[in-house]
Design an enzyme around this catalytic site. Structure first.
Site, mmCIF file in Angstrom:
data_model
loop_
_atom_site.group_PDB
_atom_site.id
_atom_site.type_symbol
_atom_site.label_atom_id
_atom_site.label_comp_id
_atom_site.label_asym_id
_atom_site.label_seq_id
_atom_site.Cartn_x
_atom_site.Cartn_y
_atom_site.Cartn_z
ATOM 1 N N ARG A 8 50.723 55.036 -119.640
ATOM 2 C CA ARG A 8 49.810 55.543 -118.579
ATOM 3 C C ARG A 8 48.377 55.025 -118.700
ATOM 4 N NH1 ARG A 8 52.572 60.535 -119.517
ATOM 5 N NH2 ARG A 8 54.350 60.626 -118.107
ATOM 6 N N LYS A 35 41.025 44.341 -110.405
ATOM 7 C CA LYS A 35 42.294 44.167 -109.686
ATOM 8 C C LYS A 35 43.291 43.552 -110.650
ATOM 9 C CE LYS A 35 40.999 43.688 -104.844
ATOM 10 N NZ LYS A 35 40.995 42.775 -103.675
ATOM 11 N N GLU A 38 36.553 29.532 -105.440
ATOM 12 C CA GLU A 38 36.132 30.949 -105.387
ATOM 13 C C GLU A 38 34.606 31.055 -105.444
ATOM 14 O OE1 GLU A 38 38.094 33.344 -104.583
ATOM 15 O OE2 GLU A 38 40.035 33.266 -105.621
ATOM 16 N N LYS A 41 29.710 39.380 -107.318
ATOM 17 C CA LYS A 41 30.945 40.164 -107.331
ATOM 18 C C LYS A 41 30.691 41.554 -107.889
ATOM 19 C CE LYS A 41 35.790 40.421 -108.022
ATOM 20 N NZ LYS A 41 37.070 39.789 -108.237
ATOM 21 N N GLU A 80 38.102 48.885 -102.472
ATOM 22 C CA GLU A 80 38.282 48.250 -101.161
ATOM 23 C C GLU A 80 38.600 49.266 -100.068
ATOM 24 O OE1 GLU A 80 40.069 44.315 -101.852
ATOM 25 O OE2 GLU A 80 41.028 44.574 -99.911
ATOM 26 N N ARG A 108 34.388 45.376 -100.286
ATOM 27 C CA ARG A 108 35.108 44.468 -101.183
ATOM 28 C C ARG A 108 36.109 43.577 -100.447
ATOM 29 N NH1 ARG A 108 37.611 45.684 -107.191
ATOM 30 N NH2 ARG A 108 38.299 43.537 -107.497
ATOM 31 N N ASN A 117 37.966 38.650 -99.774
ATOM 32 C CA ASN A 117 39.255 38.017 -99.486
ATOM 33 C C ASN A 117 39.129 36.921 -98.429
ATOM 34 O OD1 ASN A 117 40.693 39.746 -101.274
ATOM 35 N ND2 ASN A 117 40.457 41.373 -99.760
ATOM 36 N N HIS A 119 41.798 34.261 -98.032
ATOM 37 C CA HIS A 119 42.952 34.636 -98.846
ATOM 38 C C HIS A 119 44.201 34.959 -98.032
ATOM 39 C CE1 HIS A 119 40.122 34.540 -102.089
ATOM 40 N NE2 HIS A 119 40.994 34.983 -102.979
ATOM 41 N N HIS A 141 47.146 32.983 -99.168
ATOM 42 C CA HIS A 141 48.338 33.622 -99.744
ATOM 43 C C HIS A 141 49.599 33.164 -99.018
ATOM 44 C CE1 HIS A 141 46.015 37.239 -101.691
ATOM 45 N NE2 HIS A 141 45.926 36.131 -102.395
ATOM 46 N N HIS A 152 45.972 28.598 -106.806
ATOM 47 C CA HIS A 152 45.385 29.653 -105.979
ATOM 48 C C HIS A 152 44.075 29.173 -105.327
ATOM 49 C CE1 HIS A 152 44.186 33.622 -104.652
ATOM 50 N NE2 HIS A 152 43.051 33.503 -105.315
HETATM 51 P P1 NAD Z 1 45.855 30.244 -114.328
HETATM 52 O O1 NAD Z 1 45.691 31.534 -114.994
HETATM 53 O O2 NAD Z 1 47.228 29.819 -113.957
HETATM 54 O O3 NAD Z 1 45.171 29.121 -115.227
HETATM 55 C C1 NAD Z 1 45.193 27.793 -114.765
HETATM 56 C C2 NAD Z 1 45.787 26.833 -115.810
HETATM 57 O O4 NAD Z 1 44.797 26.534 -116.793
HETATM 58 C C3 NAD Z 1 46.978 27.369 -116.569
HETATM 59 O O5 NAD Z 1 47.887 26.338 -116.805
HETATM 60 C C4 NAD Z 1 46.357 27.836 -117.884
HETATM 61 O O6 NAD Z 1 47.275 27.882 -118.936
HETATM 62 C C5 NAD Z 1 45.324 26.781 -118.095
HETATM 63 N N1 NAD Z 1 44.172 27.146 -118.901
HETATM 64 C C6 NAD Z 1 43.528 28.337 -118.931
HETATM 65 N N2 NAD Z 1 42.408 28.238 -119.666
HETATM 66 C C7 NAD Z 1 42.364 26.972 -120.142
HETATM 67 C C8 NAD Z 1 41.447 26.279 -120.944
HETATM 68 N N3 NAD Z 1 40.307 26.837 -121.348
HETATM 69 N N4 NAD Z 1 41.718 25.006 -121.270
HETATM 70 C C9 NAD Z 1 42.844 24.406 -120.800
HETATM 71 N N5 NAD Z 1 43.728 24.999 -120.008
HETATM 72 C C10 NAD Z 1 43.494 26.283 -119.671
HETATM 73 O O7 NAD Z 1 44.996 30.175 -112.968
HETATM 74 P P2 NAD Z 1 43.566 30.746 -112.567
HETATM 75 O O8 NAD Z 1 43.082 29.816 -111.527
HETATM 76 O O9 NAD Z 1 42.732 31.043 -113.723
HETATM 77 O O10 NAD Z 1 43.922 32.147 -111.889
HETATM 78 C C11 NAD Z 1 44.695 32.225 -110.716
HETATM 79 C C12 NAD Z 1 45.272 33.615 -110.613
HETATM 80 O O11 NAD Z 1 44.200 34.559 -110.517
HETATM 81 C C13 NAD Z 1 46.139 33.823 -109.400
HETATM 82 O O12 NAD Z 1 47.313 34.504 -109.771
HETATM 83 C C14 NAD Z 1 45.297 34.697 -108.496
HETATM 84 O O13 NAD Z 1 46.068 35.509 -107.655
HETATM 85 C C15 NAD Z 1 44.514 35.490 -109.503
HETATM 86 N N6 NAD Z 1 43.256 36.057 -109.004
HETATM 87 C C16 NAD Z 1 43.002 37.353 -109.249
HETATM 88 C C17 NAD Z 1 41.812 37.920 -108.842
HETATM 89 C C18 NAD Z 1 41.504 39.333 -109.191
HETATM 90 O O14 NAD Z 1 40.506 39.861 -108.690
HETATM 91 N N7 NAD Z 1 42.274 39.969 -110.047
HETATM 92 C C19 NAD Z 1 40.869 37.142 -108.158
HETATM 93 C C20 NAD Z 1 41.154 35.787 -107.931
HETATM 94 C C21 NAD Z 1 42.361 35.256 -108.352
HETATM 95 N N1 GLY Z 2 39.275 38.534 -105.426
HETATM 96 C C1 GLY Z 2 39.068 39.622 -104.534
HETATM 97 C C2 GLY Z 2 38.629 40.878 -105.194
HETATM 98 O O1 GLY Z 2 38.483 40.943 -106.391
HETATM 99 O O2 GLY Z 2 38.432 41.860 -104.526
#
Ligand code: NAD
Ligand code: GLY
Length: 364
Positions: free
Chosen positions: A121, A143, A185, A227, A237, A244, A248, A251, A255, A268
């Site tokens: 939990r 998120k 982003e 942010k 949101e 918030r 998006n 997005h 998406h 992404h």
């Molecule tokens: P990712 O986590 O897939 O990382 C990208 C690649 O880089 C991967 O292959 C990873 O292993 C590699 N990597 C990471 N750090 C590294 C480093 N320092 N050196 C070498 N390689 C490295 O992708 P991302 O772009 O970081 O994140 C995308 C994800 O984030 C999506 O799933 C998206 O939906 C999510 N997201 C979430 C939010 C949120 O608010 N929670 C906001 C934006 C995006």
């Molecule tokens: N990436 C959108 C949010 O965090 O709200």
């Protein structure tokens, strides 16, 4: 130079620490642990690079550690991988005081955060983002979640971290394509609410692409400050005026590309870039943005080496996928659009003919 920002959420307020060589500074993490027990969640790419550095400092400070290494990729942001985290936590007999530390990009952060929100939990959570995208966006704001085959991030929870520790030195090993994905982003948040930052990005894009440390630190700090302000004002949101949800921008279109092609085909950030161009084009068709503004958005993404045309899914498929997005309210698609550059709004009244025209003009 190191920088500290806060996400102000009353008693859940937490710091974002941005700077070099932070991975070795376990003393920055220790005050945020309830007890001296933590599980570091990382992936097969990031763990060999950074896990032992982070673990060494914590272990030397007497923290009992469990290491959980996941497969790498958006296609693994799912129930099976989440279950691997629960299995490992239970196997190691992690209790409710055990903190989960996410070491990696947004995929690791989102899935580890969801595990933290749900394991027994809810347990303390720390984000150690290692991609540009996760340092400017996903590690901040709470998120968390996983994808469903029918839609991105469809299963999840809001669960704020106790600390975000963004070591900018980790960006030195990031592949160029991933750096560009993070820039998407950054451009997005500037378009949403910070025109002077957009102008700064236009002046400094080449430095960012070249990995200039000072330029990256500025862009990360400014994105996080924006942010943090948005999240503090509208954590979950719920603000009908936008709040918030404005983050998006691009997005809902993006998406659709990620889900339509299968997770992991487009990054992404790449989908967000193409989706933002569609949103800008639609904003132009509604009479809000001038053609030169749309061209300016396109040009900045091109300079960041990002796609400005969406995948050729066909407008009908886009609309079908967008209809599953979380941005559908009472059956109506609520899109984030641009009144002006630097001023985003949510809008549920865009005629479908114009949405289709914008998709067709910006895809294929
Ligand atoms: P990712 O986590 O897939 O990382 C990208 C690649 O880089 C991967 O292959 C990873 O292993 C590699 N990597 C990471 N750090 C590294 C480093 N320092 N050196 C070498 N390689 C490295 O992708 P991302 O772009 O970081 O994140 C995308 C994800 O984030 C999506 O799933 C998206 O939906 C999510 N997201 C979430 C939010 C949120 O608010 N929670 C906001 C934006 C995006
Ligand atoms: N990436 C959108 C949010 O965090 O709200």
């Amino acid at each position: 130079m190191n920088m500290t920002l806060n996400v102000s959420l009353a008693e859940r307020t937490y710091p974002i620490l941005i700077g070099g060589a932070l991975l070795d500074r376990s003393e920055l993490i220790l005050p945020h642990l309830a007890v001296k027990r933590a599980a570091i969640v990382s992936n097969e790419t990031v763990a060999p690079l950074y896990l032992e550095r982070l673990a060494a400092g914590l272990a030397n400070s007497g923290v009992q550690l469990t290491r959980i290494v996941l497969p790498d990729g958006e296609q693994f942001k799912n129930w099976e991988t989440l279950n691997r985290i629960y299995d490992a936590l239970l196997e190691a007999r992690c209790d409710r005081g055990t903190a989960i530390i996410a070491l990696g990009g947004g995929v690791v952060g989102d899935i580890a955060g969801f595990a933290a929100a749900t394991y027994q939990r809810g347990v303390p959570f720390v984000q150690v983002p290692t991609t540009l995208l996760s340092q400017v966006d996903s590690s901040v704001g709470g998120k968390t979640g996983i994808n469903h085959p029918r839609g991105k991030n469809m299963i999840g929870a809001f669960w704020q971290p106790r600390l975000v520790l963004a070591d900018t030195d980790t960006l030195k090993t990031l592949p160029a394509r991933e750096l560009s994905a993070g820039l998407a982003e950054i451009v997005k948040i500037a378009l949403v609410r910070d025109l002077p930052f957009l102008e700064w990005l236009e002046e400094n894009m080449d430095k960012l692409l070249a990995g200039d440390a000072a330029a990256l630190a500025h862009a990360i700090g400014r994105s996080c400050r924006n942010k943090a302000e948005v999240v503090a004002a509208d954590e979950q949101e719920t603000d009908p005026a936008g709040g918030r949800a404005l983050l998006n921008l691009g997005h809902t279109f993006g998406h659709a590309i990620e889900t339509g092609l299968g997770y992991g085909q487009w990054l992404h950030g790449e989908a967000v870039a193409a989706g933002t161009v569609m949103a800008a084009e639609l904003s132009h068709r509604l009479g809000w943005l001038a053609e030169v503004d749309v061209a300016r958005v396109r040009r900045l993404f091109v300079r960041a080496r990002l796609p400005v045309r969406g995948a050729a899914l066909g407008a009908a498929r886009y609309l079908d996928l967008m209809g599953h997005d979380k941005k559908v309210v009472a059956g109506r698609l609520r899109l984030v659009l641009l009144r002006q550059l630097g001023h985003a709004v949510t809008w549920a009244d865009a005629p479908q003919t114009e949405i289709i025209a914008a998709i067709e003009a910006c895809s294929g």
